[in-house]
Design a protein around this motif. Structure first.
Motif, short mmCIF file in Angstrom:
data_model
loop_
_atom_site.label_atom_id
_atom_site.label_comp_id
_atom_site.label_asym_id
_atom_site.label_seq_id
_atom_site.Cartn_x
_atom_site.Cartn_y
_atom_site.Cartn_z
N ILE A 70 -38.67 9.86 0.47
CA ILE A 70 -39.67 10.10 1.58
C ILE A 70 -40.88 9.19 1.49
CG2 ILE A 70 -41.32 11.85 2.53
CD1 ILE A 70 -38.67 12.96 2.70
N HIS A 71 -41.25 8.77 0.56
CA HIS A 71 -42.51 7.71 0.51
C HIS A 71 -41.78 6.36 1.01
CE1 HIS A 71 -45.22 9.92 -2.71
NE2 HIS A 71 -45.17 10.38 -1.20
N ARG A 72 -40.67 5.99 0.85
CA ARG A 72 -40.17 4.86 1.02
C ARG A 72 -39.68 4.94 2.55
NH1 ARG A 72 -34.98 2.76 2.14
NH2 ARG A 72 -33.85 4.70 1.45
N PHE A 73 -39.29 5.89 3.18
CA PHE A 73 -38.92 5.98 4.68
C PHE A 73 -40.32 6.09 5.46
CE2 PHE A 73 -34.88 8.33 3.66
CZ PHE A 73 -33.98 7.06 3.94
N GLN A 74 -41.52 6.79 4.89
CA GLN A 74 -42.67 6.61 5.51
C GLN A 74 -43.29 5.15 5.63
OE1 GLN A 74 -45.10 9.21 3.04
NE2 GLN A 74 -44.31 11.24 4.16
N LYS A 75 -43.07 4.25 4.46
CA LYS A 75 -43.56 3.19 4.62
C LYS A 75 -42.91 2.48 5.56
CE LYS A 75 -45.61 3.37 -0.04
NZ LYS A 75 -45.59 2.88 -1.35
N GLU A 76 -41.50 2.61 5.91
CA GLU A 76 -40.64 1.73 6.70
C GLU A 76 -40.73 2.53 8.21
OE1 GLU A 76 -37.21 1.89 4.68
OE2 GLU A 76 -37.48 0.54 2.80
N ASN A 77 -41.61 3.53 8.27
CA ASN A 77 -41.50 4.15 9.61
C ASN A 77 -40.35 4.58 9.99
OD1 ASN A 77 -43.10 4.99 11.69
ND2 ASN A 77 -42.55 3.38 13.02
N LYS A 78 -39.43 5.31 9.13
CA LYS A 78 -38.06 5.71 9.29
C LYS A 78 -38.27 7.13 9.48
CE LYS A 78 -35.36 1.75 7.64
NZ LYS A 78 -34.47 1.39 6.51
N TRP A 79 -38.94 8.01 10.41
CA TRP A 79 -39.15 9.19 10.54
C TRP A 79 -37.84 9.95 10.75
CZ3 TRP A 79 -43.38 11.43 8.52
CH2 TRP A 79 -44.61 10.74 8.18
N ASP A 80 -37.00 9.65 11.60
CA ASP A 80 -35.48 10.12 11.92
C ASP A 80 -34.94 10.39 10.62
OD1 ASP A 80 -36.23 10.07 14.49
OD2 ASP A 80 -34.87 8.15 14.93
N SER A 81 -34.85 9.41 9.43
CA SER A 81 -34.24 9.55 8.33
C SER A 81 -34.93 10.50 7.63
CB SER A 81 -34.43 8.06 7.54
OG SER A 81 -33.86 7.03 8.27
N ILE A 82 -36.14 10.77 7.62
CA ILE A 82 -36.78 11.93 7.01
C ILE A 82 -36.36 13.33 7.69
CG2 ILE A 82 -39.19 13.14 6.84
CD1 ILE A 82 -40.31 10.30 6.37
N ALA A 83 -36.21 13.22 9.02
CA ALA A 83 -35.76 14.40 9.70
C ALA A 83 -34.44 14.92 9.32
CB ALA A 83 -35.92 14.19 11.12
N ASP A 84 -33.71 13.88 8.98
CA ASP A 84 -32.18 13.96 8.63
C ASP A 84 -32.30 14.72 6.95
OD1 ASP A 84 -31.17 12.88 10.85
OD2 ASP A 84 -30.88 10.98 9.92
N LEU A 85 -33.09 14.41 6.21
CA LEU A 85 -33.18 14.81 4.85
C LEU A 85 -33.50 16.28 4.92
CD1 LEU A 85 -35.02 11.93 2.80
CD2 LEU A 85 -32.54 12.90 2.66
N LEU A 86 -34.66 16.61 5.86
CA LEU A 86 -35.09 17.80 5.91
C LEU A 86 -34.11 18.63 6.71
CD1 LEU A 86 -38.80 16.98 7.15
CD2 LEU A 86 -38.30 18.00 5.21
N THR A 87 -33.31 18.37 7.72
CA THR A 87 -32.20 18.99 8.24
C THR A 87 -31.16 19.30 7.39
OG1 THR A 87 -32.79 18.01 10.46
CG2 THR A 87 -30.66 18.94 10.22
N GLU A 88 -30.63 18.38 6.50
CA GLU A 88 -29.66 18.52 5.61
C GLU A 88 -30.44 19.79 4.66
OE1 GLU A 88 -27.54 16.25 1.92
OE2 GLU A 88 -28.84 15.13 3.40
N GLY A 89 -31.33 19.61 4.24
CA GLY A 89 -32.12 20.77 3.25
C GLY A 89 -31.87 22.12 4.07
N ALA A 90 -32.50 22.23 5.34
CA ALA A 90 -32.27 23.26 5.90
C ALA A 90 -30.91 24.12 6.16
CB ALA A 90 -33.07 23.35 7.29
N PHE A 91 -30.10 23.22 6.51
CA PHE A 91 -28.61 23.70 6.41
C PHE A 91 -28.32 24.21 5.30
CE2 PHE A 91 -28.12 21.12 10.45
CZ PHE A 91 -27.79 22.29 11.46
#
Length: 259
Positions: free
Chosen positions: A76-97
């Motif tokens: 999460i921290h790596r994606f935040q610093k790289e401004n990859k919020w879509d990747s964060i959304a993918d992780l959260l969506t995977e968790g939700a499913f």
């Protein structure tokens, strides 16, 4: 890790007035999924508060049907610093499913910052996510506070995905104005609090920032990072604190008990 708030007294709102009323049959509790790990220290607080509050409601050790999905915070921290919020959304969506497959009827992100991608994730689900900003706004209105200071990660303070959600309820939200303050608060969160480290100098710094918000008219302060309650307590301030970890946890309890 500061464990002062891990073992809590039962939350009064769940207990008061329930002694003489019929309890929800425990088989009818709704199953909730927690997406945690951001950080695991605050996820522990969620888990403890929800369990203890449900225990208090039933007056015994009846536990709620919870499932926890832990995300890798380093990613999460790596994606935040790289401004990859879509990747964060993918992780959260995977968790939700994953939680949904386990029977969860609703889920929540156990932190404020992931709500930056709330709309993206929610649009992919056919079940609700319990939003931390909505729960916080209700808590502020209940206290009849009209002006609040807000502290969080640099992403929540520079963005409006939490503060606007609160402000849309007629509440004026103040955040620190100086960029260097935002950067230092982020450093304290990322390099100290997410590891469970509470340094006296850092606590003094945060309290001074809160005093600055109070001088600007804040009548209360929102601890809008779920790590700040590991450091800042009600007794540290003369104005009310709105602990988003506890507030969000209590919204979880309301959902579980069908309130």
């Amino acid at each position: 890790m500061n464990t002062q708030s891990v073992i809590k007294e039962p939350v009064e709102e769940v207990v008061t007035g329930k002694a003489e009323t019929k309890k929800l049959p425990h088989q009818n509790m709704k199953k909730l999924g927690l997406i945690g790990g951001t950080s695991w220290h605050s996820t522990v607080e969620y888990y403890a508060t929800i369990n203890q509050s449900v225990n208090a409601y039933y007056g015994n050790n009846t536990n709620p049907p919870l499932t926890v999905y832990t995300i890798n915070q380093a990613e999460i921290h790596r994606f935040q610093k790289e401004n990859k919020w879509d990747s964060i959304a993918d992780l959260l969506t995977e968790g939700a499913f994953s939680l949904r497959k386990g029977g969860a009827e609703s889920v929540m992100f156990c932190a404020n910052t992931p709500h930056k991608v709330f709309d993206i994730v929610q649009s992919q689900l056919d079940f609700p996510i319990i939003h931390i900003g909505d729960a916080t706004a209700k808590a502020i209105l209940k206290k009849d506070v009209k002006n609040v200071g807000f502290l969080g990660t640099i992403y929540t303070m520079e963005g409006d995905f939490i503060t606007k959600r609160i402000a849309d309820n007629g509440i004026n939200v103040l955040v620190p104005e100086e960029k260097e303050v935002l950067i230092e608060l982020q450093r304290i969160i990322e390099e100290e609090l997410t590891y469970g480290v509470v340094k006296p100098a850092s606590k003094s710094y945060v309290l001074n920032v809160i005093k600055g918000l109070e001088d600007r008219g804040a009548e209360g302060v929102v601890l809008g990072c779920t790590e700040f309650p590991l450091m800042i307590f009600d007794e540290d301030l003369e104005i009310p604190t709105f602990d988003t970890t506890e507030i969000h946890s209590m919204a979880a309890v309301d959902f579980i008990l069908g309130n």
